[in-house]
Write an enzyme that holds these catalytic residues in place. Structure first.
Site, PDB file in Angstrom:
ATOM      1  N   HIS A  50       8.538 -26.504  -1.722  1.00 39.69           N
ATOM      2  CA  HIS A  50       7.874 -27.605  -2.432  1.00 39.69           C
ATOM      3  C   HIS A  50       6.688 -27.097  -3.248  1.00 39.69           C
ATOM      4  O   HIS A  50       5.855 -27.879  -3.691  1.00 39.69           O
ATOM      5  CB  HIS A  50       7.447 -28.676  -1.423  1.00 39.69           C
ATOM      6  CG  HIS A  50       8.618 -29.282  -0.714  1.00 39.69           C
ATOM      7  ND1 HIS A  50       9.158 -30.508  -1.046  1.00 39.69           N
ATOM      8  CD2 HIS A  50       9.404 -28.799   0.288  1.00 39.69           C
ATOM      9  CE1 HIS A  50      10.200 -30.761  -0.262  1.00 39.69           C
ATOM     10  NE2 HIS A  50      10.371 -29.733   0.552  1.00 39.69           N
ATOM     11  N   LYS A  57     -14.239  -0.098  -3.774  1.00 39.03           N
ATOM     12  CA  LYS A  57     -15.323   0.245  -2.837  1.00 39.03           C
ATOM     13  C   LYS A  57     -16.429   0.997  -3.565  1.00 39.03           C
ATOM     14  O   LYS A  57     -17.615   0.727  -3.376  1.00 39.03           O
ATOM     15  CB  LYS A  57     -14.782   1.131  -1.706  1.00 39.03           C
ATOM     16  CG  LYS A  57     -13.896   0.408  -0.723  1.00 39.03           C
ATOM     17  CD  LYS A  57     -13.556   1.323   0.437  1.00 39.03           C
ATOM     18  CE  LYS A  57     -12.406   0.794   1.245  1.00 39.03           C
ATOM     19  NZ  LYS A  57     -11.851   1.769   2.172  1.00 39.03           N
ATOM     20  N   GLU A 110       0.826  -1.210   0.000  1.00 42.85           N
ATOM     21  CA  GLU A 110       0.000   0.000   0.000  1.00 42.85           C
ATOM     22  C   GLU A 110       0.856   1.254   0.000  1.00 42.85           C
ATOM     23  O   GLU A 110       0.436   2.301  -0.485  1.00 42.85           O
ATOM     24  CB  GLU A 110      -0.924   0.010   1.239  1.00 42.85           C
ATOM     25  CG  GLU A 110      -2.323  -0.468   0.911  1.00 42.85           C
ATOM     26  CD  GLU A 110      -3.315  -0.335   2.059  1.00 42.85           C
ATOM     27  OE1 GLU A 110      -4.304  -1.080   2.015  1.00 42.85           O
ATOM     28  OE2 GLU A 110      -3.128   0.481   2.978  1.00 42.85           O
TER      29      GLU A 110
END
Ligand code: PA5
Length: 447
Positions: free
Chosen positions: A307, A421, A286
């Site tokens: 792995h 949003k 951010e």
């Protein structure tokens, strides 16, 4: 110092000349942070927080944590992003990712309101059945959808279970000092409130009430954590990268990124680092990912991920570098048993400590990844104590701010978080978003 930054696995990738060449720029970036003259300087409250935090509130945090510990089987911590990642990282790092399953005299801690999952909410509600519960809702704005929905649910649950007066004793609100809607509502309802300081952004807020209340409820020594941060603040007070490892880390990241290494992988060798990784990814992602710039932060926990992602790191696109965190003292001892049958052929390590094998895996991987063209910064920590956690938090926060200024971005805003949003509110039919909804509906209904 409880943190050592080693460049030995950068050999052949970053030269002393390259580091010299950016030292002035790194020093200027540090001075911008320190002087408060850079972009976003309204959000520099974290810089001297370890020294200048509110002692009265700190005492209230401790008192509230004692009250919660005495009265609750479960603490539900409601928050998203910077409002929960730091606390969860601390609890997992210092205590355990299996904290809730440990034998302990502190409440189980569950995190809610960090997603919009029906399953997650219903599962937690069912875990809470028959248990004594307290809630700490954490939201600076007070209007973030995810925690707001969860708070509606848990507030009602407490009121149904304990009545309005009983619930009041069990709801703790961490929010904006005076402006937010949650503050006003909490004052009216009589809930105890704690402050997210105006000048501390969510992702830099773990050492405020945001992180400290849940952390204290887990039985972690928050005085030690603040002391670690304070000592880091003193240790990292030079603008010279040769004397300040936080500035050096910021400089190294930028040198690597300018050479095309634009993805950084934070590597731990312990499952208790998973949430530390998540906290770090938010802090750097951010802070730096804007204006079409930024180093992409990702993470792994080895040897588990050797792995899965090991192949890519060894031989995939060569745009990666790693920052490896080595915790020197494992805090526990386990010796590998001998097995007469020796079916797995591992008797050559029987009698050795498991941590010795883990550390050997780390050295083997550092060398292999270097050989595969991946530079590695190595951060060594003494242990996984509260003190070291506080120290590490300050190191990463300072380095992030310096690195952001070196990249040429404002490390303290997050304008991009709003895009989803707005779309979500429009699609959900929030009043005032009608035109946007019509346009989005058209786009969605296209074949
Ligand atoms: O770091 C940030 O600023 C964000 O991650 C916020 O913490 C997150 O969006 C939650 O916001 P709020 O605390 O206002 O609910």
């Amino acid at each position: 110092m409880s943190l050592n930054l080693s460049c030995k696995f950068l050999e052949g990738f970053v030269s002393a000349d390259e580091i010299n060449a950016v030292s002035k720029e790194a020093a200027s970036a540090y001075e911008l942070v320190k002087s408060g003259k850079g972009e976003g300087s309204d959000f520099l409250g974290w810089f001297d927080l370890p020294e200048n935090y509110d002692r009265e509130e700190f005492a209230r945090i401790k008192a509230a944590s004692e009250k919660i510990k005495k009265s609750s089987d479960i603490l539900v911590v409601i928050g998203i992003g910077g409002s929960y990642l730091g606390a969860r990282a601390a609890i997992e790092f210092v205590k355990s990712p299996l904290y809730n399953n440990l034998k302990k005299d502190t409440p189980d801690i569950y995190f809610a309101g960090n997603n919009i999952s029906t399953t997650a909410l219903c599962e937690l509600l069912s875990i809470c059945e028959g248990k004594d519960i307290s809630v700490n809702v954490i939201s600076k704005s007070g209007t973030t959808t995810e925690p707001a929905v969860a708070f509606r649910v848990f507030k009602q649950l407490l009121i149904d279970k304990y009545g309005v007066d009983g619930a009041r004793d069990r709801i703790f609100v961490t929010t904006d000092k005076c402006r937010g809607t949650l503050k006003k509502f909490s004052d009216e309802a009589g809930y105890e409130t704690f402050v997210v300081p105006d000048n501390v952004g969510g992702r830099y807020s773990v050492l405020t009430a945001v992180g400290l209340l849940p952390i204290a409820c887990a039985g972690i020594d928050i005085d030690e954590m603040m002391l670690g941060a304070k000592n880091a603040m003193n240790d990292y007070s030079s603008s010279d990268l040769l004397k300040n490892d936080a500035v050096k880390y910021a400089a190294l990241r930028n040198v690597l990124a300018r050479g095309g290494k634009v993805t950084e992988i934070l590597v731990g060798y312990e499952p208790y680092m998973v949430m530390l990784n998540e906290w770090w990814k938010q802090l750097y992602g951010e802070s730096e990912g804007k204006d079409n710039k930024g180093i992409f932060p990702s993470s792994v926990v080895f040897s588990t991920d050797l792995h899965s992602l090991g192949q890519y790191i060894q031989e995939g696109q060569r745009n990666l570098f790693e920052t490896v965190i080595n915790v020197k003292n494992p805090g526990a001892k386990f010796v590998i048993p001998n097995d007469e049958a020796n079916v797995d052929g591992l008797n050559f390590i029987s009698g050795k400590e498991l941590d010795y094998v883990n550390k050997t895996a780390m050295l083997a991987t550092l060398i292999a990844h270097n050989d595969g063209g991946v530079p590695n910064i190595l951060i060594e920590l003494e242990d996984r104590s509260a003190y070291t956690f506080g120290y590490l938090v300050y190191f990463f926060e300072l380095a992030c701010a310096v690195s952001g200024y070196m990249l040429g971005v404002n490390p303290f805003n997050q304008p991009g978080v709003e895009a989803y949003k707005k779309n979500m509110f429009a699609l959900l039919g929030k009043p005032g978003y009608e035109d946007m909804k019509a346009e989005l509906d058209k786009r969605i209904s296209k074949n």
